[in-house]
Structure formats: C-alpha cells, structure tokens
Design a protein around this motif. Structure first.
Motif, PDB file in Angstrom:
ATOM      1  N   ASN A 127       0.839  -1.213   0.000  1.00  0.00           N
ATOM      2  CA  ASN A 127       0.000   0.000   0.000  1.00  0.00           C
ATOM      3  C   ASN A 127       0.868   1.255   0.000  1.00  0.00           C
ATOM      4  N   GLY A 128       1.810   1.322  -0.879  1.00  0.00           N
ATOM      5  CA  GLY A 128       2.662   2.493  -1.007  1.00  0.00           C
ATOM      6  C   GLY A 128       3.744   2.559   0.049  1.00  0.00           C
ATOM      7  N   GLU A 129       3.490   2.055   1.227  1.00  0.00           N
ATOM      8  CA  GLU A 129       4.442   2.236   2.322  1.00  0.00           C
ATOM      9  C   GLU A 129       5.311   0.977   2.490  1.00  0.00           C
ATOM     10  N   SER A 130       6.208   1.056   3.470  1.00  0.00           N
ATOM     11  CA  SER A 130       7.152  -0.051   3.682  1.00  0.00           C
ATOM     12  C   SER A 130       7.084  -0.482   5.135  1.00  0.00           C
ATOM     13  N   SER A 131       6.445  -1.633   5.371  1.00  0.00           N
ATOM     14  CA  SER A 131       6.383  -2.130   6.738  1.00  0.00           C
ATOM     15  C   SER A 131       6.663  -3.622   6.817  1.00  0.00           C
ATOM     16  N   TYR A 132       6.780  -4.285   5.669  1.00  0.00           N
ATOM     17  CA  TYR A 132       6.981  -5.738   5.680  1.00  0.00           C
ATOM     18  C   TYR A 132       8.431  -6.148   5.444  1.00  0.00           C
ATOM     19  N   GLN A 133       9.319  -5.166   5.314  1.00  0.00           N
ATOM     20  CA  GLN A 133      10.723  -5.527   5.154  1.00  0.00           C
ATOM     21  C   GLN A 133      11.266  -5.974   6.520  1.00  0.00           C
ATOM     22  N   PRO A 134      12.251  -6.888   6.538  1.00  0.00           N
ATOM     23  CA  PRO A 134      12.764  -7.371   7.820  1.00  0.00           C
ATOM     24  C   PRO A 134      13.396  -6.246   8.644  1.00  0.00           C
ATOM     25  N   ALA A 135      13.527  -6.505   9.938  1.00  0.00           N
ATOM     26  CA  ALA A 135      14.077  -5.489  10.851  1.00  0.00           C
ATOM     27  C   ALA A 135      15.474  -5.050  10.407  1.00  0.00           C
ATOM     28  N   TRP A 136      16.276  -5.998   9.857  1.00  0.00           N
ATOM     29  CA  TRP A 136      17.631  -5.619   9.453  1.00  0.00           C
ATOM     30  C   TRP A 136      17.617  -4.640   8.278  1.00  0.00           C
ATOM     31  N   VAL A 137      16.529  -4.593   7.545  1.00  0.00           N
ATOM     32  CA  VAL A 137      16.388  -3.573   6.485  1.00  0.00           C
ATOM     33  C   VAL A 137      15.898  -2.263   7.110  1.00  0.00           C
ATOM     34  N   LYS A 138      14.896  -2.384   7.982  1.00  0.00           N
ATOM     35  CA  LYS A 138      14.337  -1.182   8.625  1.00  0.00           C
ATOM     36  C   LYS A 138      15.403  -0.414   9.402  1.00  0.00           C
ATOM     37  N   ALA A 139      16.309  -1.173  10.007  1.00  0.00           N
ATOM     38  CA  ALA A 139      17.255  -0.553  10.936  1.00  0.00           C
ATOM     39  C   ALA A 139      18.437   0.104  10.235  1.00  0.00           C
ATOM     40  N   ASP A 140      18.541   0.009   8.952  1.00  0.00           N
ATOM     41  CA  ASP A 140      19.755   0.474   8.267  1.00  0.00           C
ATOM     42  C   ASP A 140      19.412   1.430   7.112  1.00  0.00           C
ATOM     43  N   PRO A 141      18.947   2.657   7.457  1.00  0.00           N
ATOM     44  CA  PRO A 141      18.511   3.573   6.397  1.00  0.00           C
ATOM     45  C   PRO A 141      19.646   4.065   5.507  1.00  0.00           C
ATOM     46  N   ARG A 142      20.891   3.934   5.982  1.00  0.00           N
ATOM     47  CA  ARG A 142      21.995   4.324   5.095  1.00  0.00           C
ATOM     48  C   ARG A 142      22.093   3.360   3.917  1.00  0.00           C
ATOM     49  N   ARG A 143      22.019   2.079   4.264  1.00  0.00           N
ATOM     50  CA  ARG A 143      22.113   1.064   3.203  1.00  0.00           C
ATOM     51  C   ARG A 143      20.800   0.939   2.426  1.00  0.00           C
ATOM     52  N   PHE A 144      19.696   1.103   3.155  1.00  0.00           N
ATOM     53  CA  PHE A 144      18.363   0.934   2.543  1.00  0.00           C
ATOM     54  C   PHE A 144      17.591   2.250   2.694  1.00  0.00           C
ATOM     55  N   ASP A 167      18.380  -5.012  -4.540  1.00  0.00           N
ATOM     56  CA  ASP A 167      19.129  -6.262  -4.666  1.00  0.00           C
ATOM     57  C   ASP A 167      18.767  -7.248  -3.555  1.00  0.00           C
ATOM     58  N   ALA A 168      18.512  -6.709  -2.358  1.00  0.00           N
ATOM     59  CA  ALA A 168      18.115  -7.595  -1.250  1.00  0.00           C
ATOM     60  C   ALA A 168      16.725  -8.172  -1.508  1.00  0.00           C
ATOM     61  N   ASP A 169      15.830  -7.347  -2.027  1.00  0.00           N
ATOM     62  CA  ASP A 169      14.476  -7.807  -2.366  1.00  0.00           C
ATOM     63  C   ASP A 169      14.562  -8.877  -3.467  1.00  0.00           C
ATOM     64  N   VAL A 170      15.407  -8.621  -4.456  1.00  0.00           N
ATOM     65  CA  VAL A 170      15.631  -9.584  -5.549  1.00  0.00           C
ATOM     66  C   VAL A 170      16.072 -10.932  -4.976  1.00  0.00           C
ATOM     67  N   ARG A 171      17.033 -10.905  -4.069  1.00  0.00           N
ATOM     68  CA  ARG A 171      17.558 -12.168  -3.514  1.00  0.00           C
ATOM     69  C   ARG A 171      16.471 -12.919  -2.740  1.00  0.00           C
ATOM     70  N   ALA A 172      15.682 -12.149  -1.975  1.00  0.00           N
ATOM     71  CA  ALA A 172      14.641 -12.807  -1.163  1.00  0.00           C
ATOM     72  C   ALA A 172      13.561 -13.415  -2.058  1.00  0.00           C
ATOM     73  N   PHE A 173      13.120 -12.664  -3.057  1.00  0.00           N
ATOM     74  CA  PHE A 173      12.058 -13.182  -3.941  1.00  0.00           C
ATOM     75  C   PHE A 173      12.575 -14.384  -4.734  1.00  0.00           C
ATOM     76  N   ALA A 174      13.823 -14.294  -5.179  1.00  0.00           N
ATOM     77  CA  ALA A 174      14.397 -15.431  -5.926  1.00  0.00           C
ATOM     78  C   ALA A 174      14.455 -16.665  -5.030  1.00  0.00           C
ATOM     79  N   ALA A 175      14.816 -16.467  -3.755  1.00  0.00           N
ATOM     80  CA  ALA A 175      14.870 -17.609  -2.835  1.00  0.00           C
ATOM     81  C   ALA A 175      13.479 -18.205  -2.642  1.00  0.00           C
ATOM     82  N   LEU A 176      12.479 -17.341  -2.541  1.00  0.00           N
ATOM     83  CA  LEU A 176      11.102 -17.825  -2.403  1.00  0.00           C
ATOM     84  C   LEU A 176      10.700 -18.656  -3.627  1.00  0.00           C
TER      85      LEU A 176
END
Ligand code: DGJ
Length: 591
Positions: A127-144, A167-176
């Motif tokens: 829904n436009g926003e970002s809340s389902y990314q893992p905590a390690w993504v949420k916690a690192d706004p420099r990288r993400f 790239d992280a999203d790509v890796r996760a979806f590919a793994a799924l």
C-alpha cells in the motif's frame, strides 16, 4: 530542447528484441498465460483455468493455527483459489537466512482443501508504504534509504533509488521462487505471484531524495523513449495526450517531454472538501511525476520478478490502488502505481510483469474493467468487494482470469460481516452460490471466450425487466422475462441444474446464451419466454428440432430429459422456460 531519435534500424530493432525489455517465454508445463481466440487465459495442467478466488486478510497466513479452521470454510464456499500473503520479514528474519515455514503451511492448508494459491509478495512495499521488510532492512537507512517529500521530510516508504534494497528484495524473492519450484514444481498449487502490493509514493507526487532529484533532471532513459516511439499509435489515450501536449519530443528531460511536475503550495488532501476531491479525480495532474515514478517502480520490480522467474517461471502481476474520489491526485493515491494512464510505462519498464491488475472498491466497476483490458492486458481482479454481479460481469463480459474479493475469511468481503452458521459452517452467501454455478460452467465459459459464440444476458428475474434480443449464428433469440409464468404440466422446461450444483436462492444467477453448434443454442437462465427467428427468413421458417435439459460434463454438452409432449405443448409453440436451468435448443429452417 527538441530532439528526435534516429529511425530504428534493423540492428537496433534486433538489439531491442534481445534487450531486457523482452520477457522470457512461458514454460508450457507450468501454470502460464496463453492466448486462445484472442483472449488471454491462464493454463493450468494443460487446461484453461478460471480463478474463483478470495484474498485473505494481510496477517492471516502468518499463523498456521489461525488458518486451520479457515481453509475448509473457503473450500465449502466454492472458492477454487486463495490469494495469500507471504512476507519478507517472516521468510528472511536474518539476512541470508531463510525460513519458509509460512510458505509450507500455506501450501499444506490449500492442498488439504483442494485449493489453488496465488501468493502475494509483500517485500519492499505494501500500500505504497514499507512495513513488511525485515528489521535488518528497517534498521539500516543508510544502506536501505527511505523516500523523501519536497520539504525533505522522510516518507514511510523505501526509496526506489536504493540499489541495495532492490538487490536484497531480488535475492529474497528469488529464494522464495526457488523454494516454490522445489516444493510445488510438480503439484502446481501456486498458480501466479503478485510482486509487491499497491506500490507508489504516498505523501508527495514523487520521491525527492537527492538521487531522485538528480535522475529527474536527467533525460528520459532512451529505453523508455524507444518503447513509446515504437508503440506510439497504440498508447493509452491519456498518455498520448500528455506527450502530444508537450510536442511529442523523443528526447529531453522528464519535464521537457512530459511537462512540469507538481508545483509547491498545493492544498493537502486533508484540507480538500469532498466536492473538491470529486472534481479532481479522473484527471491526470502532474503526469510527469506519475510517469517518472511508474518507470522507477516498474524497472525495480521487474528486477525482482525476473530473478524470481529465472528460478520458477510463474505468471507475475502487480496490483493497483486506483485513483478515486477519496484519493484523487498522485501522492494521495500511490504515485507510480500501475494506473491505466501509465500502463505503457509499466509495459516498457516491466516486461516480466504479465498483468497489471486493479483493486476495485469503487462503484465504477465496468469503467475500471474497460480500462484494464486495453492493449491486451488480461483482467485479473485481486481485490474487490464481494459483489456476485460484478464477478459475473468481469468473467463473462471482460474475460477475467480471476475475481477475488478482499478479506474473504470470516467475512463475505469488505464491509459485509457474516455471522457464523450452525455447526461452524459459514452461511450460504450470494458469492458462494455464484461461484458454485461458475465452477460448474467454467469449462464452457473458457471454451467459448473470444469466439463470438457466447453472450451474457442482463438480469431477467424481474417481470419488469425489458426483453432482450441475442443475435448468434444466423439466428436471433427473442427473450422475454417470465417471472410468474403460469405453472402446470404444459409449462415447458422443468430444466434444472444437474450434478452437485446447489440451487440458486439469493444469488444473481449466471445467465448466458451459447451458440454451441450450427442451429444449436444453450440457454442458461429462466424463467423466460424464448422464440427464435432467422436472420435470412427467405431460407424458410424456423422449426424447433429438439429441446433438451442440458448438462455439461467432461468437456461436452449432454442431454438430460428430452422435453416434448405435455412438457412443451407438443412443441406447437416455442416452449417456455418455467424455471432457472440449462436448456439446449436445436433449430433449422424449412421452406
Ligand atoms: C488494499 C490493500 O492492497 C490490501 O492489502 C488491504 O490493505 C486492503 N486495501 C484493505 O481494504
């Protein structure tokens, strides 16, 4: 700056064909999309498949226990497919460490109840926003990095300009998808994937991070320009008008080609009156911002989808939060979402996305269906209100592949709670009954799509409904509503639905005429009066050859009772259809 591209020569055309803008061919052994008689259909295990579906609430599949009683209820309600969420935060709680418990639980629940699945990938956006990314993504706004509005305020959504996020999203979806191939590559429980959910920038009409501003000042990428030039004659009219209004330039910055972006000082949504909102929707305001974001989201998502398809090549689609009176401007609705006016941008940016799908909660249902079936886009409705009449329109008139009310479990759909029935079974609801009929008729409907042999009838249950005429196969069928037709042995028909299909009580029934062969018509409907005339009367009067109750079994029509004699007044006149059912007429012309 006015520039034009050199004409596309053979070498360039060949390069374009081989470019990443060309999606890989579907694997016919897997669920895939194919075009038959000009209509795109979903093919599952060699047969066309109609998804009579429902979408679960967002959090349901995170708990096996929560879902345990729900799966059988969905099957009892005649769904054949369930749209279910899989979240990035649950499958990759630590970077590079995957846990597919929710996927396997969802597969098991569906299989035990003979249901198919469409999985919704809640990755970078929902829904436009970002809340389902893992905590390690949420916690690192420099990288993400997160997106920003024009004032520099951080918006609650990841920026499309974060390559590491992509790239992280790509890796996760590919793994799924790799996991799905391993555990479902033979069973084909999962039929399709939704990649992300209702993406787009909320809170401003485009991203204003430094990277976004720099890209916005650059020329429109040549890959996009080339696609627009190539498909110029067939572009969506809204986009064509915007391009023409700015001189149909084939190179230049985004604002040079598509006009100026949203100015500062625009009244925020919260301060608009309902009447003002009403005047704003259906407009294509600040198109450049929406076009720019559509390119950003589509190219990002294409990387995700392509990586997934390389592992397991299932059809992929993206869904849309539609522009609507309550959210009329880009930024009120997620800017860059696959709205109809930017479908061509999405097609150019995301060739691995097979379908652009509307979530339809507004009353303008048919208008939306029309805009989502332009330029060969097949209609896939992942979210809607549970309105059976809309299900019929989508499937019978617009050849929809999927109809799926949102929040299907425990509720009949958005806004309509249903009390649990006796013994824990859900009460019969109109959608379930319509699904039962559609399930029964699906092979016929799919067989006749695109062939010009099938016509949906308007409701005829009310005696005040107007008569209808249907022209098919050289004949015209004259149909008059017949509620309250006199009963008795001389009433024709007595047709009934054969097999396991329950009687229709409180649902709008499927109403169809199918020209099933030369001089042969199947009518699904009634009560009604029917008479048939020939379009070339000089060849003779129309004579009734036979009149049957009909059933469809194993891919062909089979007769029930042959109706004649007392049941039809010896066929002296056209028999009357006394009740709802399936009837087959054969007629010929006699001099
Ligand atoms: C649209 C979203 O795509 C769904 O996930 C859900 O949040 C519904 N809105 C709620 O109505």
């Amino acid at each position: 700056m006015k520039k034009s591209l050199p004409p596309i020569g053979l070498a360039l055309a060949a390069a374009l064909l081989a470019s990443p803008l060309t999606a890989p061919a579907a694997d016919p052994a897997l669920p895939h999309l194919a075009t038959r008689h000009g209509v795109r259909q979903l093919i599952v295990d060699g047969q066309p498949f109609l998804m009579l579906a429902g979408e679960l609430h967002n959090s349901s599949t995170s708990s096996r226990e929560y879902m345990r009683p729900i799966w059988p209820q969905l099957a009892q309600r005649n769904l054949n497919t369930v749209l279910a969420v899989i979240t990035w935060e649950l499958i990759e709680p630590q970077e590079g460490h995957f846990d597919f418990t929710t996927v396997d639980d969802t597969l098991a629940g569906a299989r035990q109840n003979h249901l198919r699945l469409v999985l919704l990938w809640f990755g970078s956006w929902k829904n436009g926003e970002s809340s389902y990314q893992p905590a390690w993504v949420k916690a690192d706004p420099r990288r993400f990095p997160w997106a920003k509005d024009r004032t520099g305020r951080t918006l609650n959504l990841l920026s499309t300009f974060g390559d590491a996020t992509r790239d992280a999203d790509v890796r996760a979806f590919a793994a799924l998808m790799r996991h799905l191939r391993e555990v479902d590559g033979q069973a084909h429980t999962v039929l399709a994937m939704q990649v992300e959910n209702e993406v787009g920038v909320l809170g401003d009409s485009r991203d204003h991070t430094a990277a976004a501003n720099a890209a916005f000042a650059q020329p429109v990428p040549p890959a996009l320009m080339r696609q627009l030039v190539r498909h110029k004659a067939a572009l969506a009219p809204e986009l064509s008008r915007v391009w023409a209004a700015n001189g149909c330039q084939t190179a230049g910055t985004w604002e040079e080609v598509f006009g100026p972006g949203r100015p500062d000082g625009v009244t925020p949504l919260a301060q608009l009156t309902p009447a003002e909102k009403d005047t704003l929707w259906r407009r294509f305001d600040w198109p450049v911002d929406e076009i720019f974001m559509a390119w950003r989201y589509s190219t990002y998502i294409n990387r995700v989808a392509a990586a997934g398809k390389a592992e397991y090549n299932l059809p992929c689609y993206c869904n849309t939060w539609l522009q609507q009176p309550g959210t009329p401007r880009p930024g009120d609705f997620p800017s860059g979402c696959p709205e109809p006016e930017v479908h061509d941008i999405w097609r150019a940016g995301a060739p691995d996305i097979d379908l652009l799908a509307p979530d339809i909660y507004i009353p303008e249902f048919t208008e939306v269906c029309g805009r989502y079936t332009r330029n060969g886009n097949a209609l896939f409705i992942p979210e809607a209100a549970a309105n059976p009449e809309n299900a019929l329109t989508a499937i019978l008139k617009y050849n929809a592949i999927c109809f799926s009310p949102f929040g299907i479990e425990g509720r009949g759909g958005v806004g309509r709670d249903t009390a649990p029935g006796a013994n824990g079974t859900p009460p019969p609801d109109p959608l379930s009954q319509t699904y039962a009929l559609l399930n029964y008729l699906a092979p016929v409907i799919l067989e006749n799509q695109g062939r010009g042999t099938m016509v949906q009838l308007a409701p005829m249950d009310d005696t005040n409904a107007p008569p209808q005429e249907v022209k098919l196969g050289g004949y015209t069928l004259h149909l008059t509503p017949g509620a309250g037709l006199p009963g008795g042995g001389r009433r024709g028909g007595g047709g009934r639905l054969a097999g396991p299909v329950p009687p229709v009580t409180n649902a709008p029934p499927v109403r169809l005429v199918i020209n099933s062969g030369p001089g042969e018509f199947v009518i699904v409907g009634g009560p009604m009066r029917v008479s048939i005339t020939a379009d070339q009367p000089e060849r003779g009067g129309v004579v009734l050859g036979s009149f049957d109750e009909a059933m469809y079994a194993n891919g062909r029509w089979v007769a029930g009772r042959r109706l004649n004699g007392d049941e039809t007044s010896d066929n002296r006149n056209w028999p009357v259809l006394g009740s709802y059912g399936i009837y087959r007429y054969s007629v010929f012309q006699r001099q």
